[in-house]
Design an enzyme around this catalytic site. Structure first.
Site, PDB file in Angstrom:
ATOM      1  N   SER A 132       0.816  -1.217   0.000  1.00  0.00           N
ATOM      2  CA  SER A 132       0.000   0.000   0.000  1.00  0.00           C
ATOM      3  C   SER A 132       0.846   1.261   0.000  1.00  0.00           C
ATOM      4  CB  SER A 132      -0.893  -0.003   1.252  1.00  0.00           C
ATOM      5  OG  SER A 132      -1.506   1.254   1.447  1.00  0.00           O
ATOM      6  N   GLU A 134       0.186   3.668   1.712  1.00  0.00           N
ATOM      7  CA  GLU A 134       0.219   4.125   3.099  1.00  0.00           C
ATOM      8  C   GLU A 134       1.557   3.792   3.772  1.00  0.00           C
ATOM      9  OE1 GLU A 134      -1.913   5.861   5.071  1.00  0.00           O
ATOM     10  OE2 GLU A 134      -3.308   6.200   3.413  1.00  0.00           O
ATOM     11  N   TYR A 156      -1.990   0.365  10.329  1.00  0.00           N
ATOM     12  CA  TYR A 156      -2.184  -0.279   9.037  1.00  0.00           C
ATOM     13  C   TYR A 156      -0.930  -0.154   8.184  1.00  0.00           C
ATOM     14  CZ  TYR A 156      -3.817  -0.908   4.221  1.00  0.00           C
ATOM     15  OH  TYR A 156      -3.948  -1.311   2.915  1.00  0.00           O
TER      16      TYR A 156
END
Length: 332
Positions: A132, A134, A156
């Site tokens: 990801s 992120e 996460y």
């Protein structure tokens, strides 16, 4: 395509899992999906195939969980898949602050459990890990590419960094064909309703239908690189068709704020003054924010020939029209 080619998808009932299942079935695959046991049905995203017709269509669902190592090993050994796509996760960034241990267990250790199952069963397979944007978090350079350092800003993101490096380690230590797709934000009408883009489109549709007066949102200034999910799952498939595993950034190369997406959707709905419908609620803000994400997908373009096709405005329209259709309202 060889009719006997088999794939196992974790997270098959999610946005990406459902689109990937469609893609693989269209290519003649036998598709197996991991389904978490729940007291309520959550298979609506794969409802494009009637449950009674699933086996005829070469789609098979198996109960299992990324927290259960023995179950994963048994499934992998029994199915003997040619390809494994790990899309399963606790994938909501804001919620990961509320359930950090669960997020670390499923999103992080779940990847390790899968790779250990591959190693222990010695099944000859190709593995895709859903990494990801992120992971870049508090970005150290703009745009972000495969060599940009990670600086995650949420449980996460931290769990995804663990999964990324676990995938690299198992590739280098055990010779597993394991690739990371570092996907930037990708949306569609199948996006979960608690993700900001879908929350906006479904709320605007409800405003038009007279079913809602307000939308409560968090940080409107966050900048994201948004693409169209069905195109991104094709990039996943392309990675596992290569002779050598590798890691790729998948992105559009454009960045837009949440406010821009909000304004675009309201404009399409024919509502000029969006501000009277939107309120900021600090509950939806993250303790540590990711301010700017924009990906450089030059490597995947050069090596795999993948390019995004759907524009930011077209994506917003696709999502809004789908949510309006469900409520029986039309936009011009």
């Amino acid at each position: 395509m060889d009719k006997s080619k088999k794939a196992l998808i974790t997270g098959i009932t999610g946005q990406d899992g459902s689109y990937l299942a469609e893609l693989l079935l269209s290519k003649g695959y036998e598709v197996h999906g991991l389904l978490r046991r729940s007291s309520s049905f959550h298979t609506d995203r794969i409802g494009f195939i009637n449950p009674q017709e699933q086996q005829k269509a070469n789609l098979f669902l198996h109960y299992g969980d990324l927290a259960d190592s023995s179950n994963l090993a048994r499934l992998i050994e029994r199915i003997n898949p040619d390809e494994i796509y790990n899309l399963g996760a606790q994938s909501h960034v804001r919620i990961s602050f509320d359930v950090p241990l669960y997020t670390a267990d499923v999103t992080g250790l779940g990847t390790l459990r899968l790779l250990e199952a591959i190693r222990e069963t010695r099944v000859k397979t190709k593995f895709y890990q859903a990494s990801s944007s992120e992971m870049f978090g508090k970005v150290t350079e703009v745009p972000q590419n495969e060599s940009t350092p990670f600086y995650p800003r949420s449980p996460y993101g931290v769990a995804k960094v663990f999964s990324y490096w676990t995938t690299v380690n198992y590739r280098e230590a055990y010779g597993i064909h394991a690739s990371n797709g570092i996907l930037f934000n990708h949306e569609s009408p199948r996006r979960g309703e608690n993700f900001v883009t879908r929350k906006i489109t479904i709320s605007v549709a409800e405003i038009l239908a007279g079913k809602r007066d307000k939308i409560y949102l968090g940080n409107l200034e966050a900048k994201r690189d948004w693409g169209y999910a069905p195109e991104y799952v094709e990039a996943m498939w392309l990675m596992l068709q290569q002779n050598e595993p590798d890691d790729y950034v998948i992105a559009t190369g454009e960045t837009h704020t949440v406010k821009e997406f909000l304004e675009e959707v309201f404009k399409m709905a024919g509502i000029d003054d969006w501000k009277k419908y939107v309120e900021i609620d600090d509950r939806y803000k993250r303790p540590t924010e990711v301010d700017l994400l924009i990906g450089d997908s030059g490597k995947v373009k050069e090596k795999l020939g993948w390019l995004p096709k759907t524009s930011f405005k077209d994506l917003a329209r696709i999502m809004l029209e789908a949510d309006c259709k469900k409520l029986g309202v039309k936009i011009s």
